[in-house]
Design an enzyme around this catalytic site. Structure first.
Site, PDB file in Angstrom:
ATOM      1  N   GLU A  25       0.856  -1.182   0.000  1.00 10.21           N
ATOM      2  CA  GLU A  25       0.000   0.000   0.000  1.00 10.21           C
ATOM      3  C   GLU A  25       0.893   1.233   0.000  1.00 10.21           C
ATOM      4  O   GLU A  25       1.612   1.492   0.970  1.00 10.21           O
ATOM      5  CB  GLU A  25      -0.905   0.022   1.234  1.00 10.21           C
ATOM      6  CG  GLU A  25      -1.709   1.296   1.386  1.00 10.21           C
ATOM      7  CD  GLU A  25      -2.479   1.379   2.699  1.00 10.21           C
ATOM      8  OE1 GLU A  25      -2.846   2.509   3.092  1.00 10.21           O
ATOM      9  OE2 GLU A  25      -2.689   0.331   3.354  1.00 10.21           O
TER      10      GLU A  25
ATOM     11  N   LYS B 181     -11.365  -1.405   6.417  1.00  6.23           N
ATOM     12  CA  LYS B 181     -10.133  -1.072   7.129  1.00  6.23           C
ATOM     13  C   LYS B 181     -10.500  -0.520   8.503  1.00  6.23           C
ATOM     14  O   LYS B 181     -11.176   0.502   8.603  1.00  6.23           O
ATOM     15  CB  LYS B 181      -9.341  -0.040   6.331  1.00  6.23           C
ATOM     16  CG  LYS B 181      -8.072   0.456   7.020  1.00  6.23           C
ATOM     17  CD  LYS B 181      -7.309   1.387   6.095  1.00  6.23           C
ATOM     18  CE  LYS B 181      -6.068   1.941   6.764  1.00  6.23           C
ATOM     19  NZ  LYS B 181      -5.238   2.730   5.837  1.00  6.23           N
TER      20      LYS B 181
ATOM     21  N   ARG C  24       0.509  10.278   0.802  1.00  4.45           N
ATOM     22  CA  ARG C  24       0.952  11.261   1.779  1.00  4.45           C
ATOM     23  C   ARG C  24       2.176  12.033   1.325  1.00  4.45           C
ATOM     24  O   ARG C  24       2.634  12.939   2.031  1.00  4.45           O
ATOM     25  CB  ARG C  24       1.266  10.570   3.116  1.00  4.45           C
ATOM     26  CG  ARG C  24       0.082   9.851   3.732  1.00  4.45           C
ATOM     27  CD  ARG C  24       0.468   9.198   5.030  1.00  4.45           C
ATOM     28  NE  ARG C  24      -0.605   8.355   5.568  1.00  4.45           N
ATOM     29  CZ  ARG C  24      -0.527   7.639   6.680  1.00  4.45           C
ATOM     30  NH1 ARG C  24       0.605   7.677   7.386  1.00  4.45           N
ATOM     31  NH2 ARG C  24      -1.533   6.905   7.079  1.00  4.45           N
TER      32      ARG C  24
END
Length: 230
Positions: free
Chosen positions: A54, A142, A58
């Protein structure tokens, strides 16, 4: 790999919450400062037994890293994290991401993901959010931030009233807690950044990352599969 259970009859097709075919039950969560390190990182993870990653949105390098991995290392299934808005979904799909995750879920994001043929794992922090995501057709969620929310005990509590849901807990998890999470029947996989620590990424210490990946895979192999892998 785990597939999401069937949604309620009135919900959209549940295939949107299923993952691409990768084997790992441990998903490295990575914020890459430099896209040119993505290929070496990918090979370090593959050598350690992990075949998915993943890449979080960011950093400015995230989309370029996803595109690089999708093109140059297709054997590593690349996903995008920290997806916050519909435009992010479109951007990561176009970059070559094969799945996407979000730290939370909004009606707008859920609707956009439901309309896009990209496997998506919305983030939830409460039973109410999990119920809303399930109503939108998502069965693999999640749980974030997992440890601050209550960790293993929270997911145990959710298993009773929400037996049809499966989770990818992420946030505050390390190797020491990995086995306990993976042993839960409603946990399909676990996400975490401890496999790719910032210091190792900065130094290009790929051997360290391979070692950490192997340790995580060993714990995952020893954990009971439970009904999450049915």
């Amino acid at each position: 790999m785990t597939t999401a259970p069937s949604a309620a009859p009135h919900a959209p097709e549940p295939q949107r919450s299923q993952l691409p075919p990768f084997r790992t039950r441990v998903l490295p969560v990575v914020a890459l400062a430099r896209a040119d390190s993505a290929v070496r990182l990918a090979h370090a993870l593959l050598e350690g037994g992990i075949d998915a990653i993943e890449i979080t949105l960011r950093t400015p390098a995230a989309l370029a890293a996803i595109e690089t991995l999708a093109r140059q290392v297709p054997e590593l299934v690349v996903g995008a994290g920290t997806v916050l808005r519909p435009a992010d979904l479109a951007a990561v799909r176009d970059a070559g991401a094969r799945f996407a995750l979000a730290p939370g879920c909004t009606p707008t994001l859920l609707a956009a993901a439901a309309a896009m043929r990209l496997p998506f794992i919305p983030g939830v922090a409460s039973a109410s959010e999990a119920m809303l995501a399930h109503e939108a057709g998502f069965g693999l969620l999640k749980c974030f931030p997992a440890v601050p929310l209550g960790g293993v005990e929270l997911l145990k509590a959710w298993a009773g009233p929400l037996p049809e849901l499966r989770f990818c807990p992420t946030g505050g998890i390390g190797l020491e807690q990995l086995g306990a999470f993976l042993s839960l029947p409603n946990v399909a996989l676990v996400g975490g950044s401890w496999i790719t620590p910032a210091a190792a990424l900065d130094l290009g210490d790929w051997a360290r990352i391979t070692t950490l990946a192997r340790q995580a895979c060993a714990v995952a192999a020893a954990a009971p599969l439970g009904t999450a892998q049915a």
